[in-house]
Design a protein around this motif. Structure first.
Motif, PDB file in Angstrom:
ATOM      1  N   TRP A 127      12.453   0.737  -2.758  1.00 13.77           N
ATOM      2  CA  TRP A 127      11.338   0.185  -2.442  1.00 13.77           C
ATOM      3  C   TRP A 127      10.307  -0.035  -3.244  1.00 13.77           C
ATOM      4  N   ILE A 131       7.164  -3.220  -3.529  1.00 15.78           N
ATOM      5  CA  ILE A 131       6.953  -3.916  -2.874  1.00 15.78           C
ATOM      6  C   ILE A 131       5.732  -4.226  -3.537  1.00 15.78           C
ATOM      7  N   LEU A 150       3.959  10.396  -5.039  1.00 19.75           N
ATOM      8  CA  LEU A 150       3.811  10.730  -3.642  1.00 19.75           C
ATOM      9  C   LEU A 150       5.431  11.241  -2.578  1.00 19.75           C
ATOM     10  N   LEU A 174       6.789  10.826   0.536  1.00 17.67           N
ATOM     11  CA  LEU A 174       5.405   9.732   1.176  1.00 17.67           C
ATOM     12  C   LEU A 174       5.946   8.394   1.522  1.00 17.67           C
ATOM     13  N   ILE A 192       7.814   2.401   0.474  1.00 18.70           N
ATOM     14  CA  ILE A 192       7.919   0.826   0.973  1.00 18.70           C
ATOM     15  C   ILE A 192       5.958   0.655   1.027  1.00 18.70           C
ATOM     16  N   ILE A 193       5.980   1.639   2.541  1.00 19.80           N
ATOM     17  CA  ILE A 193       4.000   1.539   2.808  1.00 19.80           C
ATOM     18  C   ILE A 193       3.377   1.504   1.548  1.00 19.80           C
ATOM     19  N   SER A 194       2.941   2.268   0.130  1.00 19.43           N
ATOM     20  CA  SER A 194       2.367   2.809  -0.426  1.00 19.43           C
ATOM     21  C   SER A 194       2.104   1.727  -0.693  1.00 19.43           C
ATOM     22  N   LEU A 254       2.634  -1.140  -1.038  1.00 17.99           N
ATOM     23  CA  LEU A 254       2.428  -2.291  -0.452  1.00 17.99           C
ATOM     24  C   LEU A 254       1.074  -1.881  -0.576  1.00 17.99           C
ATOM     25  N   LEU A 255       0.880  -1.681   0.272  1.00 14.62           N
ATOM     26  CA  LEU A 255      -0.440  -0.611   0.803  1.00 14.62           C
ATOM     27  C   LEU A 255      -1.633  -1.301  -0.493  1.00 14.62           C
ATOM     28  N   LEU A 256      -1.116  -0.397  -2.071  1.00 18.27           N
ATOM     29  CA  LEU A 256      -2.062  -0.783  -2.990  1.00 18.27           C
ATOM     30  C   LEU A 256      -2.291  -2.051  -3.418  1.00 18.27           C
TER      31      LEU A 256
END
Lengths: 494, 307, 344
Positions: free
Chosen positions: C84, C86, C133, C139, C142-144, C146-148
């Motif tokens: 994913w 994102i 990562l 890691l 999806i989260i990484s 998005l945060l970037l």
């Protein structure tokens, strides 16, 4: 004798197959009733219907004189029916007693151990109530499952292939407990495909074939040959295997290999094995003793902590998986659907899973790939309506043929075959065994990993026993007995 | 200097409280085996609805409840897809983010720049007059105190009740739970809805107690940080408190530093929580490589009898 | 209540599902519009007429669809390998940033190609972080990714408020205008620019890559079953990194095209969520690369129509998000009922 359970005219269809056809079965109170049949005969489906996991399309269930309909296992348990599945239904992160009281008990948890201890003592079940499930052996886990059922005051206990994962010794202990249970009034349904066990432990046997009841017999009045005939429908004698014994050179050498499992615990402890060309080395052991990790370490999907693996004197232990394949390593993985095929992809694509790069880099020659796939499908008799359907539509036997076609057609130098016949019917088993033996006869070094001791004794030239990640001994087949291998598998010594 | 630290810690707890609510909400959802990636969408809907209802009724507590219910409704949509229909949880979770951002933008438009009644801090008698600690811990609002009670309550439910065992079983091995007579879908719905409510409250806290205003997209990725915080805290409620306050601290650091004349550009300071989240995730993965504590069945739909 | 797989799946229903879902979403959004005091029929009429009623509207359709085609690809390609992405939004901003840097500092006849290449590299680099990562430490991407996004957006914001703020912009958070040699040529007196054609070209190249090359084949295997791919000797980690790099590069190009083709300067809000829109676009296209053009055009229409609504009724562009999410939810819900039935 009182009839505790009667299932009448049970029919259950799944897309593409009829799992149960008008099945009738009657179970008496206080007996051990065997449900005997090949894989796919419909035994488990029938019991899953009884237990409320599936709903029958037709037919009725009479339990303790009343017509019942269980919408979920919860209803069945309430009525006093317990089932121990082939796959354990335990929560690994919880302890034994937590698993037992799961779904029961007061809202605020109380100490239930006293009641549990009573049950344990009554039937002589050996288990530590405070142990976390993840630390238990398979045999112990099975005891937890049985304890779960007993704690729920079951009157009818269903055991689905309970001995498949046990050593001969553990099996004997289980049978003793079962006899204690029926003596105190419990009724047991024992699902199995092993003739000897059915004869050993049951009082009566219902034989199923292709979803239909063949006959009901009293155990005391039958014998192995008769049962086998009814189970398979024809006289079966496993064909003896033709082995060409040649003393070949050392092809696959595993030296002091140590590896960790997914939890970071040592699963292989300094393993040493040598397989010669043209030889089948059978690796016997109860599952979960490092077999999976050994397969993965040789294939290259698991990291080796220490030690080396040589294929034809070349160290492959640090090679990429691709290079190992190129140097002549093939694998029939234990987890067919998980590791052997990509089930969403087509028959052609799955057959080309390893070799597609030989058909062009920037312009893949799909025509040529299809042609090759067609040849393989014919040669290995994979029954498929088309080359383009996803392999998820194939039966287990055909899936295994597809994997064999892909792995064996490459004339490998070494082959790892892990549980190659698990879950197949007799025809499938014979085919797979023959192909593996043919491969060995043509000079391939084969490691056969199997939980089925009969299979190992049937096929292997030499037998190694693995227990808790260590090789407990390697023997020529002719100098060792099944009983002795069983002792080693259970962690004993000779 | 001490004054600066005291005010930083006090503000960290305030800034961390919305994170704590949302992290706890996501944690119990995940404990039951459902992955709700829509935290950001639930939070922003909570923030908008909370503000709107406080504005309309004049009672911020009704606003907080409304925020909770907004989160609960979105969670229910996720439940319909992931529990009842058993479709891909990633997709429906991601779509909830878009849905929440869109709905809150559309409905919340008329509340931008408005003033509503807010949640005020309460100084606890005696305790608040303690030196240093009094100001940091005991001059907060009721929702800060209740968030800590909820943390203890969740821990109690999970470890001391049979319902807690059922939640853990549904998240680790739904088939085992099912055959033990537990209604897996029901357990998962309860956790998802309660979790959604808490996430929504976290959002409402943001608009009604922390920022004291409503702007479009005001959650600014906090929902995603909470998803990371669940992993960081290893699915253990008490650790979520530490994680949430830590990230609350990073959030307020930029304001606080500017207030004392620090000259690093505002936008660069705003990056810190996001980068820190990735680093923290990375550290917890490296540290616990072999002890991944995520519920084994997390994100996997449970079909009875389909193995 | 139980759920069972249907034995026969109606092909007609399956294929008409996307259209039914679009219709259902239109109705749903219509109700919402009515709720906030807008006549939905009038609103939809305005959306249609402003898009298809004039040369300008039609050209805008292509202009808005262009970044969407690219971000759709940026999501779809990693998705083929089961990942994913994102983070297309952030990758787009990084591409825009480096392209602006080149445009403002190294004006030359070669500026455009250099901007393209560097934008692709910076977009890819931004995607490389979560990719490596994921490959090394598993890691969650999806989260990484998005945060970037937030980091990239704040980075561009920092630049236009600080070091790259223009000299003649009256305190607006803009950079100076690009020299002409750094802007994409436009056609027909509209905002249609060269980037539109390039986007279509990229789709075609990607289509061939995944249809014809052995790389495409291995990506499909990894997407279908990563473990079987590993057993077959396909390096899953490499595939993770490569597909994310390709996705990031394409998103970076989208950023370059937006500033060099449309804005002609770096500014804070370059993208009204194009990167996020890539997710429903790719889901709607079901991983089929050519179908991305169609689903991106649908969403392009929504953006053109959405900004018409914004000017007429001052409805926030966020309404487009609602539509995007509803379409996907209706499709996955509808597909369920096509494939399964509920038995009592």
């Amino acid at each position: 004798m009182d009839v505790i359970l009667e299932m009448r005219n049970i029919t259950k269809k799944f897309p593409g197959i009829v799992a149960n056809k008008k099945v009738n079965i009657k179970v008496f109170k206080g007996e051990i009733h065997g449900l005997l049949g090949e894989n796919g005969a419909g035994k488990t489906t029938l019991m899953n219907i009884l237990f409320g996991i599936y709903k029958q399309d037709d037919g009725e269930i009479i339990y303790k004189g009343e017509k019942v309909e269980f919408r979920s296992p919860k209803d069945a348990i309430k009525a006093g029916i317990g089932m121990v599945h082939q796959h354990f239904n335990l929560v690994e992160t919880l302890t034994v007693w937590q698993n037992v009281v799961l779904g029961r008990g007061e809202f605020i948890l109380k100490d239930e151990k006293k009641k549990l201890l009573d049950v344990i003592n009554k039937y002589g079940i050996k288990i530590n109530l405070d142990a976390r499930i993840s630390t238990l052996s398979v045999g112990e886990k099975q005891r937890v499952e049985i304890l779960k059922a007993l704690y729920r005051d079951v009157e009818l206990l269903i055991l689905d292939e309970p001995t498949a994962i046990l050593t001969p010794q553990e099996t004997r202990t289980l049978f003793e407990s079962l006899r204690k249970m029926v003596k105190s009034g419990l009724t047991v349904i024992f699902i199995t495909h092993k003739l000897k066990e059915a004869l050993d432990v049951t009082d009566r046997i219902t034989i199923l074939r292709n979803g239909e009841v063949v006959r009901v017999v009293e155990t005391a009045k039958t014998n192995e040959v008769e049962l086998a005939k009814m189970m398979v429908g024809k006289e079966v004698v496993l064909k003896p295997i033709k082995r060409q014994k040649k003393k070949g050179k050392k092809v696959l050498k595993i030296e002091n290999v140590t590896a960790l499992n997914d939890e970071g615990v040592e699963a292989l402890k300094s393993i040493n094995l040598v397989v010669n060309s043209g030889e089948i080395l059978g690796l016997a052991g109860v599952s979960g003793n490092g077999q999976k990790e050994l397969e993965e370490v040789i294939v290259g999907v698991r990291r080796i902590e220490k030690g080396k693996i040589y294929l034809d004197d070349i160290d492959i232990s640090r090679m990429s998986i691709k290079d190992r394949i190129k140097s002549g390593l093939s694998c029939i993985p234990e987890d067919r659907l998980g590791s052997g095929v990509a089930s969403k992809l087509s028959v052609v694509e799955n057959l080309m899973l390893r070799d597609f790069e030989n058909y062009g880099k920037f312009n893949l020659d799909f025509e040529k790939m299809r042609k090759k796939a067609k040849e393989l499908v014919e040669e290995f008799d994979v029954k498929t309506p088309s080359l383009d359907i996803p392999v998820s539509m194939l039966s287990g036997g055909n899936l295994q043929r597809l994997i064999l076609a892909r792995e064996l057609s490459r004339n490998p130098k070494a082959l790892i075959a892990s549980q190659p016949t698990r879950g197949l019917d007799i025809a499938g088993i014979e085919y797979v065994r023959k192909k593996i033996v043919d491969t060995a006869n043509s000079g391939t070094a084969v490691i056969l990993i199997s939980e089925d001791l009969d299979e190992i004794f049937h096929m292997a030239d030499r037998i190694a026993v693995i227990y808790e990640g260590q090789i407990k001994g390697v023997f020529d087949k002719d100098v060792v007995t099944k009983e002795n291998v069983g002792i080693l598998m259970a962690g004993g010594s000779l | 200097m001490i004054e600066f630290i005291v005010s930083l810690l006090q503000a960290s707890i305030r800034a961390g409280t919305p994170l704590l609510y949302a992290t706890l909400g996501e944690m119990i959802t995940e404990k039951s085996g459902i992955l709700n990636l829509g935290v950001e969408g639930l939070m922003i809907m909570g923030a908008m609805s909370g503000f709107a209802l406080s504005f309309i009724t004049g009672n911020p507590w009704i606003g907080i409840l409304a925020g909770g219910f907004a989160g609960l409704i979105l969670a229910f949509i996720h439940g319909f897809f992931s529990i009842t229909l058993k479709v891909d949880q990633t997709v429906s979770g991601l779509m909830l983010v878009l849905l929440g951002l869109g709905l809150s933008g559309l409905i919340g438009k008329s509340y931008i720049g408005m003033v509503a009644n807010y949640i005020d801090p309460i100084a606890i008698p005696l305790l608040s007059s303690l030196p240093i600690l009094g100001k940091i811990l005991f001059t907060q609002d009721l929702l800060v105190y209740s968030s800590l009670l909820i943390t203890v309550f969740i821990w109690f439910i999970l470890h001391k009740t049979s319902f807690g065992l059922s939640i853990i079983a549904a998240g680790e091995n739904p088939e085992a739970a099912d055959t033990a007579g537990i209604n897996v879908d029901l357990v998962r719905y309860i956790c998802l809805l309660v979790g959604g409510f808490l996430i929504g409250v976290g959002g409402a806290y943001l608009s009604l107690a922390y920022a004291k205003l409503w702007t479009e997209g005001m959650t600014a990725g906090r929902g995603w940080i909470c998803l990371a915080l669940v992993i960081f805290s290893g699915w253990i409620p008490q650790r979520a408190v530490i994680g949430a306050y830590l990230f609350g601290g990073l959030d307020v650091l930029s304001f606080k530093l500017q207030a004392i004349g620090f000259t690093v550009p505002y936008q660069l300071l705003k990056m810190i929580p996001y980068i820190a989240t990735i680093l923290v995730l990375l550290l917890s993965l490296i540290k616990d490589k072999y002890r991944l504590k995520a519920p084994s069945a997390l994100g996997k739909p449970y079909f009875r009898g389909e193995r | 209540m139980r759920i069972e797989r249907r034995e026969e799946i109606s092909k007609i229903v399956l294929y008409s599902l996307p259209f039914l879902s679009i219709l259902a979403s239109l109705i749903f959004v219509g109700i919402l519009l009515w709720f906030v005091g807008v006549n939905p029929i009038e609103a939809y009429y305005i959306m249609l007429i402003r898009t298809f009623g004039s040369k300008l509207g039609l050209s805008e359709l292509f202009v808005k669809s262009t970044p969407l085609i690219l971000t759709g690809l940026a999501v779809a390609i990693p998705m083929r390998a089961g990942l994913w992405n994102i983070g297309a939004e952030g990758q787009l901003y990084m591409g825009a940033f480096i392209a602006s840097f080149v445009a403002l500092n190294f004006a030359s006849p070669f500026a455009i190609p250099i901007m393209f290449v560097l934008a692709a590299i910076f977009g890819a680099a931004w995607a490389f972080i979560p990719a490596i990562l994921k490959a090394k430490f598993e890691l969650n991407e999806i989260i990484s990714t998005l945060l970037l996004n937030y980091v990239a957006i704040y980075w561009v914001e920092y630049l236009v408020y600080g070091p790259m703020r223009g000299k003649n912009v009256y305190n607006f958070p803009y950079s100076d205008l690009f020299p002409e040699c750094a802007t994409l040529p436009r056609f027909f007196d509209t905002r249609l620019h060269l980037g539109v054609i390039i986007a279509f070209l990229i789709v075609f190249i990607m289509y061939l890559t995944f249809r014809k090359t052995s790389f495409g084949f291995s990506v499909n295997v990894v997407g279908a079953n990563p473990r079987a791919a590993e057993y077959a000797g396909i390096d899953r980690k490499k595939i993770i990194v490569y597909t994310m790099l390709i996705g990031g590069a394409i998103a970076g190009i989208a950023g370059m095209e937006e500033i060099s083709g449309i804005h002609h300067r770096l500014r804070a809000a370059i993208s009204p969520g194009y990167g996020y829109a890539g997710i429903p676009i790719s889901l709607l296209a079901k991983g089929n690369i050519l179908a991305i053009i169609l689903s991106a055009m649908l969403f392009g229409f929504l953006y053109v129509g959405g900004s018409a609504l914004q000017t007429t009724y001052s409805i926030p562009i966020a309404v487009v998000y609602i539509f995007q999410s509803l379409v996907v939810l209706f499709i996955i819900g509808g597909e369920f009922f096509v494939r399964y039935r509920v038995v009592r």
